[in-house]
Design a protein around this motif. Structure first.
Motif, PDB file in Angstrom:
ATOM      1  N   LEU A 483      35.444  51.991  50.742  1.00  0.00           N
ATOM      2  CA  LEU A 483      36.522  51.113  50.308  1.00  0.00           C
ATOM      3  C   LEU A 483      36.815  51.310  48.828  1.00  0.00           C
ATOM      4  O   LEU A 483      35.905  51.500  48.025  1.00  0.00           O
ATOM      5  N   ILE A 484      38.102  51.235  48.471  1.00  0.00           N
ATOM      6  CA  ILE A 484      38.490  51.418  47.078  1.00  0.00           C
ATOM      7  C   ILE A 484      39.639  50.473  46.764  1.00  0.00           C
ATOM      8  O   ILE A 484      40.524  50.234  47.602  1.00  0.00           O
ATOM      9  N   SER A 485      39.584  49.894  45.575  1.00  0.00           N
ATOM     10  CA  SER A 485      40.691  49.053  45.114  1.00  0.00           C
ATOM     11  C   SER A 485      41.034  49.432  43.689  1.00  0.00           C
ATOM     12  O   SER A 485      40.157  49.825  42.917  1.00  0.00           O
ATOM     13  N   MET A 486      42.365  49.333  43.370  1.00  0.00           N
ATOM     14  CA  MET A 486      42.843  49.696  42.031  1.00  0.00           C
ATOM     15  C   MET A 486      43.869  48.681  41.561  1.00  0.00           C
ATOM     16  O   MET A 486      44.632  48.134  42.363  1.00  0.00           O
ATOM     17  N   GLN A 487      43.863  48.441  40.256  1.00  0.00           N
ATOM     18  CA  GLN A 487      44.903  47.636  39.606  1.00  0.00           C
ATOM     19  C   GLN A 487      45.554  48.519  38.535  1.00  0.00           C
ATOM     20  O   GLN A 487      44.863  49.065  37.667  1.00  0.00           O
ATOM     21  N   ILE A 488      46.916  48.637  38.619  1.00  0.00           N
ATOM     22  CA  ILE A 488      47.624  49.582  37.764  1.00  0.00           C
ATOM     23  C   ILE A 488      48.859  48.900  37.182  1.00  0.00           C
ATOM     24  O   ILE A 488      49.531  48.125  37.857  1.00  0.00           O
ATOM     25  N   GLN A 489      49.187  49.243  35.928  1.00  0.00           N
ATOM     26  CA  GLN A 489      50.473  48.877  35.344  1.00  0.00           C
ATOM     27  C   GLN A 489      51.229  50.182  35.120  1.00  0.00           C
ATOM     28  O   GLN A 489      51.063  50.850  34.102  1.00  0.00           O
ATOM     29  N   ARG A 493      57.371  49.053  30.628  1.00  0.00           N
ATOM     30  CA  ARG A 493      58.578  48.295  30.327  1.00  0.00           C
ATOM     31  C   ARG A 493      58.713  47.080  31.229  1.00  0.00           C
ATOM     32  O   ARG A 493      59.412  46.119  30.912  1.00  0.00           O
ATOM     33  N   LYS A 494      58.056  47.145  32.404  1.00  0.00           N
ATOM     34  CA  LYS A 494      58.103  46.034  33.337  1.00  0.00           C
ATOM     35  C   LYS A 494      56.703  45.435  33.448  1.00  0.00           C
ATOM     36  O   LYS A 494      55.831  46.037  34.059  1.00  0.00           O
ATOM     37  N   PRO A 495      56.483  44.297  32.836  1.00  0.00           N
ATOM     38  CA  PRO A 495      55.136  43.713  32.892  1.00  0.00           C
ATOM     39  C   PRO A 495      54.735  43.358  34.311  1.00  0.00           C
ATOM     40  O   PRO A 495      55.570  43.058  35.150  1.00  0.00           O
ATOM     41  N   GLY A 496      53.454  43.428  34.548  1.00  0.00           N
ATOM     42  CA  GLY A 496      52.929  43.118  35.867  1.00  0.00           C
ATOM     43  C   GLY A 496      52.014  44.216  36.361  1.00  0.00           C
ATOM     44  O   GLY A 496      52.103  45.371  35.933  1.00  0.00           O
ATOM     45  N   THR A 497      51.120  43.855  37.278  1.00  0.00           N
ATOM     46  CA  THR A 497      50.096  44.778  37.771  1.00  0.00           C
ATOM     47  C   THR A 497      50.285  45.040  39.250  1.00  0.00           C
ATOM     48  O   THR A 497      50.479  44.104  40.044  1.00  0.00           O
ATOM     49  N   ILE A 498      50.228  46.315  39.609  1.00  0.00           N
ATOM     50  CA  ILE A 498      50.231  46.705  41.016  1.00  0.00           C
ATOM     51  C   ILE A 498      48.797  46.667  41.504  1.00  0.00           C
ATOM     52  O   ILE A 498      47.894  47.238  40.886  1.00  0.00           O
ATOM     53  N   ARG A 499      48.567  46.011  42.648  1.00  0.00           N
ATOM     54  CA  ARG A 499      47.231  45.910  43.210  1.00  0.00           C
ATOM     55  C   ARG A 499      47.170  46.701  44.504  1.00  0.00           C
ATOM     56  O   ARG A 499      47.949  46.460  45.433  1.00  0.00           O
TER      57      ARG A 499
END
Length: 1020
Positions: A483-489, A493-499
């Motif tokens: 299992l793997i999880s990532m948090q990316i911005q 220019r657009k604030p917020g994190t992709i999960r």
């Protein structure tokens, strides 16, 4: 469940008696399972010489039952497939304090406190607290799970531990690093005996010097022998009993430096013991002497940090020796291996144990073969402490102590997965860990131009970076199994994190779902790019490489290993010095335009127009003066310490035990024409230590500096220093004597005892074998040995002296007890009783014009030497000072000014006369055929203030050359500059540095006292 478990036991062919037994009661349900495990398809390093591919290791009840490529695995065995992984014997550390009580130091023994002269230890023990062989590690041992885990993670399965306190420290125990009761962890209780040069926690005044440490240990060893033979009939002494008992064990001696190795071996030779010596990592600087000891070593990997040399003034505080040692320390183990010196490696001395593997790999990069490294951590320590039937290999019957690794143990990306001890598993890292390192083509939603780069030194510590065109992003990643999880911005220019969350579908594919910053569901995937690593383990196939990686370092050796050292040790040459003015010190006097031929280290001929034999080096002496070398009758250079002041008599100590051949004052004095020095004990006590008479052979070992066959001398002292008039605590009662009357009583008491001692031995030696068998053998006393030698005219006194009344006193004592005073040194009131000195046969070794530096020299006059000379006293001028010794030719010249002596008589006061006082005039002191070729070529009359030696020779070898001086300095500065640049680069690369601290070489004088180093203190 119980039925299946019992079935597995019987299927494995076990009986109840095969299960491990315990003497402890079981509080609860008994569940002692048989440990039958098989590890298959592994690369197994059975020992450093034997590696098996696709092999099986079978262990039963904590022992190796079988190892090989065709091992039958019994039914019911717990089996682990280790395909692609390796098994090594667990490592052994021979120098540990694991499980030992913390060493605490009490008050006492310091100059600010009340001096402690007797032992505070209660019971029937030895008189000195630094001798404590009765200590047993197995009795003191208490398991420490946290420290055990620290060592297990490094791959160690067992350590030899002992209390690091004192000179004779007791016994060491081999213990396992498992988490269990102490009685199961102690593999061999009394495995070794331990010794050191540190007095440890003892607060007693004696010993306060290195030579005192040596003497104390020697005396204790002689006492143990006496106790074994007959002493038990007179007294009970648990320390001596333990010392005797420990002689059957492998003996380990902790040396304090490369010279300490030779010093320890010398003690061992005296008592028929071959020590295993714990070194300090600088032995590469004296390889020949270390190899000659025949000792096996325990070598640390605690390399020095680079110095912070950005500030040029700070850099001046770092010596060339320190700079070179920083660069060359990682080469030490490799050079030992190349010289075939057996050694084990230890974690001891490391500031951080985690540095062990980094430093070991650095040693391999600098010449240590991997096979030798493995031997030094397994088979060598096991054999040295006689436990090779238990540990060190994975042969049948050995303890199941082994480690499971991802690949080559010495590879930088190797991972230690498990450490097994006595068949018990300890997990270090997850061996099922997925290695994701490589480059992945990443797609997140509709964005497919992404690269996921996973790097890092090891699979368990990956580093992640996402690249989107020129933009580089560091994601937050968590991995658990597949299992793997990532948090990316992805878009700044657009604030917020992709999960993102997903899993590995194959070794080259990842996929999953996620949520964008605005809450929309997205999918993602990653495909491993072609050509990137896909295996989960290191790919090296050899278990232990037998070839070493070459080093890029360019440092070279120096002899000695200090500034102004030589690239090679000087060797004797055949030389013809032509047309010089030769000061013969013989009846021929000063000869003009004379030649001197030197062959085989001796003066072969002295004459005019000598024919130069073939292959003889010719030196033009035109306009120059040739003399024999200056002899300093009273010197304290080239010594680690000079006073053992813990007792009123220290006749047992020997200056030869503390010669420091790397003292720069040797070179400086060669530059002043000095070739021979008597290295004297100081004047802290009435009866001092035994002298060392040396030739100043720059670069040689202490043993090779000593003049072979020279008579033995000893230092006595009178006056203020002896009665401690200048002790900093005048209100505190210190040792006897406290008055000049007491000094006389010391001589009377000690020589009376020495006469009785010699008579006792003489009577015993007259007995036949049958009579000796029932007689009480006298106790060997090395202090009284030296005094008895004086009475037998085999050892000779040099006495520190000032005041006429005290000199008279010692002459009276000597006459009454029938011994002679060979030389009164300092002797600044010698002019008052020169006639008595001449009648007694005593010589005088004086200062030329020192006075008024303390009360007892107020009557000194510059005519002293000349007045004694005119009364028939053999007079020399000495230095007692490292700086003055460089100008002894000028000190001798003062007797021409003060006293009107001839130039020849003045010159004899620093050449022939001290040779006579030292009983060496048959081979030194004049330029005569057959004498040693210790010669100095001066650019002018040697008594002139402008005279300088251009060449200084000892035994026909050139040890100083003015012509080479500038070149050596330039080479030294170039070497300093090169290494400093290397240190600057190391700091710029992120290396931790240490700040240079100013150090000043100690210039010893008669009254100086240096406390012996306690355990844990640094420096030398």
């Amino acid at each position: 469940m119980t039925k299946h478990f019992l079935a597995a036991i019987f299927a494995a062919g076990l009986t109840y008696s095969a299960v491990a037994q315990t003497t402890f009661p079981q509080n609860g349900v008994y569940d002692e399972r048989p440990g039958v495990y098989a590890f298959t398809n592994a690369t197994i390093v059975v020992d450093p010489q034997t590696t098996l591919q696709n092999a099986t290791l079978l262990i039963r009840n904590g022992r190796v039952e079988a190892v090989g490529t065709s091992v039958t695995v019994p039914a019911g065995t717990v089996t682990t497939d280790l395909k692609g992984k390796r098994i090594y014997p667990a490592l052994i550390d021979m120098d540990s304090d694991y499980g030992m009580p913390e060493i605490t130091r009490g008050a006492g023994g310091g100059r600010g406190g009340v001096p402690q002269y007797e032992s505070n230890k209660k019971g029937a023990y030895y008189w000195n607290q630094a001798i404590q062989p009765e200590n047993e590690a197995s009795v003191l041992f208490k398991a420490n799970p946290a420290k055990a885990d620290e060592l297990r993670k490094l791959g160690f399965g067992a350590v030899l531990t002992h209390p690091h306190d004192g000179i004779a420290r007791g016994t060491g125990s081999l213990v396992a690093l498992a988490d269990d009761r102490e009685n199961t962890l102690v593999l061999k209780p009394n495995a070794t005996a331990h010794y050191s040069f540190s007095k440890g926690t003892s607060g007693q005044q004696y010993p306060n010097s290195m030579m005192g440490v040596v003497a104390l240990l020697r005396q204790a060893m002689y006492d143990a022998d006496w106790y074994k033979r007959s002493g038990r009939k007179e007294q009970a002494n648990m320390s001596l009993d333990a010392l005797t008992r420990n002689l059957s064990l492998p003996a380990i001696f902790e040396a304090n430096d490369k010279l300490g190795i030779v010093r320890a071996d010398k003690i061992g030779d005296e008592f028929g013991i071959q020590y295993i010596i714990r070194s300090t990592g600088d032995e590469y600087q004296r390889l020949d002497e270390v190899k000659a000891t025949g000792a096996s070593l325990i070598v640390p990997l605690n390399y020095p940090q680079p110095y912070d040399v950005e500030d040029a003034w700070d850099a001046d505080n770092v010596s060339l020796a320190e700079l070179k040692h920083w660069e060359m320390a990682p080469m030490n183990a490799g050079r030992l291996a190349a010289a075939n010196i057996p050694f084990a490696l230890t974690t001891a001395g490391l500031r951080n144990k985690a540095d062990f593997w980094t430093n070991l790999r650095k040693a391999i990069e600098n010449g240590l073969p991997e096979q030798k490294a493995l031997e030094a951590l397994t088979t060598v320590p096991a054999k040295l402490i006689r436990v090779d039937d238990l540990v060190g290999t994975l042969q049948k019957g050995r303890l199941a102590n082994f480690i499971i690794t991802s690949g080559n143990l010495f590879s930088a990306d190797n991972i230690i997965y498990e450490n097994w001890m006595q068949g018990k598993q300890y997990i270090v890292n997850n061996k099922d860990l997925v290695d994701l390192r490589g480059t992945w083509n990443l797609t997140v939603g509709s964005q497919s131009n992404l690269k996921l780069n996973i790097t890092g030194k090891s699979a368990d510590k990956p580093e992640y970076q996402i690249q989107a065109d020129t933009l580089k992003i560091t994601p937050k990643v968590s991995v658990s199994g597949d299992l793997i999880s990532m948090q990316i911005q992805l878009d700044k220019r657009k604030p917020g994190t992709i999960r993102l969350t997903g899993y590995r579908t194959s070794p080259t594919n990842l996929k999953g779902d996620g949520e964008s910053p605005d809450g929309k569901m997205i999918t993602w995937s990653a495909v491993k790019a072609a050509g990137t690593p896909q295996s989960t383990t290191a790919t090296s196939t050899s278990a232990t490489s037998t070839t070493a990686t070459s080093t890029s370092a360019v440092s070279s050796m120096l002899y000695p290993f200090v500034g102004m050292g030589n690239a090679q040790k000087p060797k004797a040459e055949a030389v013809l010095i032509r047309n010089a003015t030769v000061w013969t010190n013989e009846k021929e006097g000063i000869l003009a335009s004379t030649d001197v031929l030197i062959t085989d280290g001796k003066i072969a001929k002295v004459g005019k127009s000598l024919t130069a034999p073939a292959n003889v080096k010719v030196v033009d002496g035109t306009g120059k003066h040739l003399t024999n070398g200056i002899i300093d009758e009273h010197s304290h250079i080239a010594l680690l310490s000079i006073n053992e002041g813990g007792q009123s008599s220290s006749a047992e100590v020997r200056m030869s035990d503390v010669i420091n051949p790397e003292d720069i004052n040797i070179y400086r004095q060669l530059a002043g024409g000095v070739t021979t020095s008597q290295l004297l004990h100081g004047s802290a006590n009435a009866i001092g230590g035994q002298s060392a008479i040396v030739k100043l052979k720059w670069g040689e070992s202490p043993e090779n500096m000593l003049i072979k066959g020279a008579d033995g001398f000893i230092k006595f002292a009178l006056g203020e220093n002896v009665k401690q008039a200048n002790y900093p605590n005048p209100g505190v009662l210190t040792r006897f004597p406290q008055s000049r009357m007491g000094v006389e009583q010391v001589f009377m008491d000690h020589f009376t005892r020495a006469k009785e001692y010699a008579a006792g031995w003489a009577a015993y030696n007259k007995l036949n074998a049958k009579e000796k068998a029932t007689a009480m053998m006298p106790r060997r006393d090395i202090e009284l040995d030296a005094l008895a030698e004086i009475l037998a005219n085999k050892r000779f006194i040099t006495c520190h002296s000032y005041v006429q009344s005290e000199i008279n006193m010692l002459l009276k004592v000597a006459d009454s007890l029938h011994f002679k005073v060979n030389t009164f040194t300092h002797i600044l009131e010698g002019y008052k009783l020169a006639d008595k000195m001449a009648k007694h046969g005593a010589g005088g070794s004086s200062f030329a014009d020192w006075w008024a530096y303390k009360m007892e020299v107020h009557d000194a006059i510059p005519y002293n030497a000349a007045l004694m000379h005119r009364q028939g006293v053999t007079v020399s001028i000495n230095s007692d000072d490292a700086e003055m010794a460089r100008r002894l030719n000028q000190e001798a010249a003062k007797t021409v000014e003060y006293g009107g002596l001839s130039e020849e008589d003045a010159w004899k006061m620093v050449t022939l006369n001290p040779a006579k006082l030292l009983h060496l005039d048959a081979k030194l002191g004049s330029v005569k055929a057959g004498k040693d070729a210790d010669l100095v070529l001066w650019n002018a009359n040697p008594l002139a203030i402008y005279a300088r030696p251009e060449l200084t020779m000892i035994d026909g070898a050139v040890y100083f050359s003015l012509k080479d001086e500038d070149q050596k300095r330039e080479q030294m500065q170039a070497e300093r500059a090169r290494i400093i640049q290397k240190m600057l680069t190391a700091k710029a690369s992120g290396a931790s540095t240490t700040r240079p601290m100013p150090r000043r070489a100690r210039m010893w004088h008669c009254e100086d006292v240096e406390g012996v180093m306690a355990e844990g203190e640094e420096g030398k």
